[in-house]
Design an enzyme around this catalytic site. Structure first.
Site, PDB file in Angstrom:
ATOM      1  N   ASN A  10      -4.630   2.873  12.593  1.00  0.00           N
ATOM      2  CA  ASN A  10      -6.918   2.241  13.413  1.00  0.00           C
ATOM      3  C   ASN A  10      -6.530   1.038  14.179  1.00  0.00           C
ATOM      4  OD1 ASN A  10      -9.444   0.679  11.895  1.00  0.00           O
ATOM      5  ND2 ASN A  10      -8.360   0.327  10.381  1.00  0.00           N
ATOM      6  N   LYS A  12      -9.123  -0.361  15.398  1.00  0.00           N
ATOM      7  CA  LYS A  12     -10.447  -1.276  15.015  1.00  0.00           C
ATOM      8  C   LYS A  12     -10.670  -1.858  16.221  1.00  0.00           C
ATOM      9  CE  LYS A  12      -6.867  -3.485  11.499  1.00  0.00           C
ATOM     10  NZ  LYS A  12      -7.003  -4.408  10.976  1.00  0.00           N
ATOM     11  N   GLU A 101     -12.499  -4.807   6.199  1.00  0.00           N
ATOM     12  CA  GLU A 101     -13.281  -5.534   6.624  1.00  0.00           C
ATOM     13  C   GLU A 101     -14.532  -5.467   6.851  1.00  0.00           C
ATOM     14  OE1 GLU A 101     -10.526  -4.205  10.263  1.00  0.00           O
ATOM     15  OE2 GLU A 101      -8.835  -5.822   8.929  1.00  0.00           O
ATOM     16  N   GLU A 171      -3.822  -1.487   1.302  1.00  0.00           N
ATOM     17  CA  GLU A 171      -4.119  -2.158   1.881  1.00  0.00           C
ATOM     18  C   GLU A 171      -4.199  -3.517   1.519  1.00  0.00           C
ATOM     19  OE1 GLU A 171      -4.320  -0.656   6.277  1.00  0.00           O
ATOM     20  OE2 GLU A 171      -7.155  -1.044   5.683  1.00  0.00           O
ATOM     21  N   GLY A 177      -2.987  -7.821   9.087  1.00  0.00           N
ATOM     22  CA  GLY A 177      -2.958  -8.614  10.439  1.00  0.00           C
ATOM     23  C   GLY A 177      -2.245  -9.943   9.928  1.00  0.00           C
ATOM     24  N   SER A 217       0.435  -5.007   7.851  1.00  0.00           N
ATOM     25  CA  SER A 217       1.600  -5.923   9.629  1.00  0.00           C
ATOM     26  C   SER A 217       2.696  -4.661   9.183  1.00  0.00           C
ATOM     27  CB  SER A 217       1.986  -6.757   8.703  1.00  0.00           C
ATOM     28  OG  SER A 217       0.599  -7.711   8.629  1.00  0.00           O
TER      29      SER A 217
HETATM   30  P1  13P Z   1      -2.489  -4.400  10.169  1.00  0.00           P
HETATM   31  O1  13P Z   1      -1.001  -2.814  10.410  1.00  0.00           O
HETATM   32  O2  13P Z   1      -2.752  -4.977  12.165  1.00  0.00           O
HETATM   33  O3  13P Z   1      -2.294  -5.412   9.305  1.00  0.00           O
HETATM   34  O4  13P Z   1      -3.861  -3.826   9.486  1.00  0.00           O
HETATM   35  C1  13P Z   1      -4.028  -3.455   8.690  1.00  0.00           C
HETATM   36  C2  13P Z   1      -5.108  -2.908   8.865  1.00  0.00           C
HETATM   37  O5  13P Z   1      -5.732  -3.124   8.537  1.00  0.00           O
HETATM   38  C3  13P Z   1      -5.163  -0.843   8.483  1.00  0.00           C
HETATM   39  O6  13P Z   1      -6.332  -0.414   8.468  1.00  0.00           O
END
Ligand code: 13P
Length: 259
Positions: A10, A12, A101, A171, A177, A217
């Site tokens: 992802n 983002k 998010e 998640e 993050g 993470s």
């Molecule tokens: P991170 O791997 O940056 O923690 O993000 C996880 C995430 O939200 C994947 O959709």
């Protein structure tokens, strides 16, 4: 039942179209035969979908392309939105739905998530349905109940054949993050509860075929612990999906666990 691991990136809101070509090309260049044991999906921003698809299609690499969001209506007066037929037209066959998010910053509700999951199944696209609790919910001892309620809401009204288009990504919001991951034991406990909920909704067979991912993470250094868990079938990767080395290492680790 043995399930094929899935590693999805992802991205983002990162990578311009030009940068997306470089990143997808870098990942595709590392493609090796072992990757056949894993389903790999790149989910760039909507505006990058066509360029990423073009790179992967040219390389014939078997890596799939997914969007990060969609609208449930096929067309209409929904300024700023992207329909499922539009995603299909640029080569996407996956879509992330209900990321925390989107729920937190864009007001996405369980009911909207359900409409999207149903529309994707109807169109024959695979949905990666995100669920996960906040730290406050976890600290209150409500993580499993909260997440399973989200799963029930997301899959409401789907039959087993439609549910086959869904993958669930667990998640925990407090692990996204932040560099702070759930322990494999915490993740497995929720993944098993998710699978039991899916069995309750659409039957044992559909539940044992459905993939449940961990996200939050996840990186090469901690992936083994998660991928060893019986109910965790892969990862939804944020930060580490933006680095060729890390993302391809995660695919290699998943391929090892598929053996
Ligand atoms: P991170 O791997 O940056 O923690 O993000 C996880 C995430 O939200 C994947 O959709």
């Amino acid at each position: 039942m043995s399930r094929k691991p899935l590693i999805a990136g992802n991205w983002k809101m990162n990578m311009t179209p030009a940068e997306s070509v470089v990143l997808s090309q870098g990942i595709s260049n590392r493609y090796s035969r072992g990757w056949n044991k894993v389903d790999v999906v790149l989910c760039p921003p909507t505006i990058d979908l066509r360029s990423v698809y073009t790179v992967l299609d040219f390389d014939k690499s078997n890596i799939d392309v997914g969007a990060q969001n969609c609208h449930w209506e096929p067309s209409g007066a929904y300024t700023g939105e992207t329909s499922i037929p539009m995603l299909q037209d640029v080569g996407a066959n996956w879509c992330i739905v209900g990321h925390s998010e989107r729920r937190e910053y864009f007001g996405e509700t369980d009911s909207m998530v359900n409409k999207k999951v149903r529309a994707l199944a109807e169109a024959g696209l695979n949905a990666i349905v995100c669920v996960g609790e906040s730290l406050a919910v976890r600290d209150a001892g409500e993580a499993s109940r909260f997440v399973c309620d989200q799963v029930r809401a997301a899959l409401a009204g789907l039959d087993a054949a439609e549910a086959a288009f869904a993958t669930i990504a667990y998640e925990p919001i407090w692990a996204i993050g932040t560099g702070r991951t759930a322990t494999p034991e915490q993740a497995e406990e929720i993944a098993a509860a998710i699978r039991a909920t899916v069995a309750d909704l659409v039957g044992e067979q559909a539940a044992s075929a459905m993939r449940v991912l961990y996200g939050g993470s996840m990186k090469p250094a901690n992936a083994d612990g998660f991928l060893e868990c019986p109910d965790i079938d892969g990862g939804l990767i944020g930060g580490a999906s933006l680095k060729v080395e890390d993302f391809t290492a995660l695919v290699e680790i998943a391929a090892k666990h598929a053996e």
